[in-house]
Motif scaffolding. Structure first.
Motif, PDB file in Angstrom:
ATOM      1  N   ASN A 139       1.037 -56.438 -64.686  1.00  0.00           N
ATOM      2  CA  ASN A 139       0.557 -55.686 -63.531  1.00  0.00           C
ATOM      3  C   ASN A 139       1.663 -54.735 -63.087  1.00  0.00           C
ATOM      4  OD1 ASN A 139       0.668 -56.310 -60.103  1.00  0.00           O
ATOM      5  ND2 ASN A 139      -0.914 -55.029 -60.989  1.00  0.00           N
ATOM      6  N   SER A 140       1.448 -53.437 -63.252  1.00  0.00           N
ATOM      7  CA  SER A 140       2.513 -52.498 -62.902  1.00  0.00           C
ATOM      8  C   SER A 140       1.987 -51.342 -62.063  1.00  0.00           C
ATOM      9  CB  SER A 140       3.192 -51.947 -64.166  1.00  0.00           C
ATOM     10  OG  SER A 140       2.318 -51.099 -64.886  1.00  0.00           O
ATOM     11  N   TRP A 141       2.771 -50.976 -61.065  1.00  0.00           N
ATOM     12  CA  TRP A 141       2.525 -49.795 -60.235  1.00  0.00           C
ATOM     13  C   TRP A 141       1.174 -49.837 -59.530  1.00  0.00           C
ATOM     14  CZ3 TRP A 141       6.052 -46.043 -59.054  1.00  0.00           C
ATOM     15  CH2 TRP A 141       7.204 -45.972 -59.863  1.00  0.00           C
ATOM     16  N   THR A 142       0.759 -51.019 -59.067  1.00  0.00           N
ATOM     17  CA  THR A 142      -0.522 -51.077 -58.355  1.00  0.00           C
ATOM     18  C   THR A 142      -0.444 -51.763 -56.996  1.00  0.00           C
ATOM     19  OG1 THR A 142      -1.272 -53.216 -59.234  1.00  0.00           O
ATOM     20  CG2 THR A 142      -1.705 -51.270 -60.586  1.00  0.00           C
ATOM     21  N   LEU A 143       0.467 -52.700 -56.817  1.00  0.00           N
ATOM     22  CA  LEU A 143       0.426 -53.515 -55.604  1.00  0.00           C
ATOM     23  C   LEU A 143       0.951 -52.798 -54.367  1.00  0.00           C
ATOM     24  CD1 LEU A 143       1.182 -57.054 -56.968  1.00  0.00           C
ATOM     25  CD2 LEU A 143      -0.802 -56.358 -55.632  1.00  0.00           C
ATOM     26  N   GLN A 144       1.403 -51.553 -54.518  1.00  0.00           N
ATOM     27  CA  GLN A 144       1.660 -50.751 -53.329  1.00  0.00           C
ATOM     28  C   GLN A 144       0.348 -50.259 -52.697  1.00  0.00           C
ATOM     29  OE1 GLN A 144       2.776 -49.970 -56.374  1.00  0.00           O
ATOM     30  NE2 GLN A 144       1.816 -48.039 -56.980  1.00  0.00           N
ATOM     31  N   TRP A 145      -0.747 -50.318 -53.459  1.00  0.00           N
ATOM     32  CA  TRP A 145      -2.061 -49.958 -52.929  1.00  0.00           C
ATOM     33  C   TRP A 145      -2.592 -51.094 -52.056  1.00  0.00           C
ATOM     34  CZ3 TRP A 145      -4.723 -45.382 -53.487  1.00  0.00           C
ATOM     35  CH2 TRP A 145      -4.207 -44.463 -54.409  1.00  0.00           C
ATOM     36  N   MET A 146      -3.062 -50.742 -50.879  1.00  0.00           N
ATOM     37  CA  MET A 146      -3.673 -51.726 -49.993  1.00  0.00           C
ATOM     38  C   MET A 146      -5.181 -51.761 -50.224  1.00  0.00           C
ATOM     39  SD  MET A 146      -1.565 -51.157 -46.442  1.00  0.00           S
ATOM     40  CE  MET A 146      -2.274 -49.541 -46.124  1.00  0.00           C
TER      41      MET A 146
END
Length: 350
Positions: A139-146
């Motif tokens: 999982n990369s570069w996605t969890l900054q999305w709310m």
């Protein structure tokens, strides 16, 4: 300060694949952690399942997934079937993903057999794969999305707002999203499975993304002052992405070191690289630097920006003008982009 569900994915038609060098640089930095996670994972019995959470159009998933396939098969045998499940929002450009799997020279399908890719178009804030199936999760570069937008009246990233109420709402939403994500992955991982997540982080000095975000907000404000964007549209142009601190990542695990059956194996803060600065130093071409950043931001945020424009207006034209003004502002205020990433490796209890 209203909240709205997030439904937009990355810019389609392969545009994100062509303009994601920033993301590729971050992924390259975390590959040693990924290799260690793969080597220590328990493959269990039966088929191997690798989940790619937030795959977008696939380009940046090819190398990490190939590494996982090769290492797992070295443990259990080359003929063991491997299922690779790519997940993203329903609006994702899955066509470009499958085209890359078939045609990209770096595809993990190349020179491999018994590999079975599939895709799921659903949000990962809830379980999307049957219980206990996943051997490895990437999982990369996605969890900054709310999962929901927190609107701010004064910045494109609500965490940088001058409103304490907005900043507090962001912190609460991100904490809830993080726990939802963890519970869902704990449900899906098999005992001994591992998950690596790489996402945008705050550094102790809170510098990460302030310059780029500030220039984008400046472009929005310029268009508002010119009468090109309404007050409602400006407010809706708060992007639902915000960085997390290491303390916020650790918070669910503080009581007994576990959360929902997961524990943190590694947690690191790393400084990201600016993929465009070296070229600027060599050429001095500020306009190219501005356009590179505009294309990077457009690849990520254009679909979200289009949704902010009133449907009775020419959204495409207005959004292109917004990115053009942003490119000009970056060119005029050029500097090396300073940003930070967090990498966390999670293990499912046996």
């Amino acid at each position: 300060m209203s909240r709205a569900p997030v439904v937009a994915a990355m810019e389609g038609s392969g545009f994100y694949n062509r303009n994601s060098s920033l993301q590729a640089a971050g992924i390259a930095a975390v590959l040693p952690l990924w290799e260690a996670a793969i080597q220590s994972a328990d493959p269990g019995g039966g088929d191997l399942v690798i989940a790619d959470y937030g795959s977008s159009q696939g380009r940046n998933s090819m190398l990490p997934i190939r590494m996982a396939i090769d290492a797992l098969r070295a443990k259990v045998g080359n003929n063991i079937p491997v299922q690779v499940i790519h997940t993203d929002l329903p609006s994702n450009d899955f066509a470009s993903l499958f085209k890359a799997l078939e045609e990209d020279a770096d595809s993990y399908m190349a020179r491999n057999s018994h590999i079975f890719p599939s895709a799921i178009g659903r949000s990962y804030f809830d379980p999307i794969i049957p219980a206990g199936r996943v051997t490895l999760g990437w999982n990369s570069w996605t969890l900054q999305w709310m999962s929901r937008t927190i609107e701010a009246p004064d910045h494109v990233f609500a965490r940088f707002s001058n409103s304490p109420a907005v900043v507090d709402a962001v912190a609460k939403q991100q904490a809830d999203d993080w726990q939802r994500f963890l519970r869902a992955r704990a449900f899906e991982l098999r005992p001994g499975g591992k998950l690596l997540s790489l996402f945008v982080a705050d550094d102790p000095g809170h510098r990460s993304w302030r310059w780029i975000g500030g220039e984008f907000w400046g472009a929005i404000a310029d268009m508002g002052d010119s009468g090109l964007l309404s007050e409602r549209e400006r407010l809706s142009l708060t992007f639902p992405t915000n960085a997390r601190s290491l303390e916020e990542i650790e918070a669910p695990f503080l009581n007994d070191g576990q959360f929902a059956g997961l524990r943190i194996e590694r947690l690191e803060l790393m400084k990201g690289s600016d993929p465009f600065w070296g070229d600027f130093e060599a050429t001095g071409d500020a306009n190219k630097l501005g356009q590179s950043w505009a294309d990077t931001m457009k690849a990520v945020f254009k679909p979200t920006a289009l949704r902010a424009i009133s449907p009775d207006r020419n959204g495409e034209e207005l959004v292109e003008e917004l990115f053009s003004r942003f490119a000009s502002r970056v060119a005029a205020s050029h500097q090396e982009h300073e940003h930070y990433l967090a990498a966390v490796v999670l293990a499912k209890s046996s």
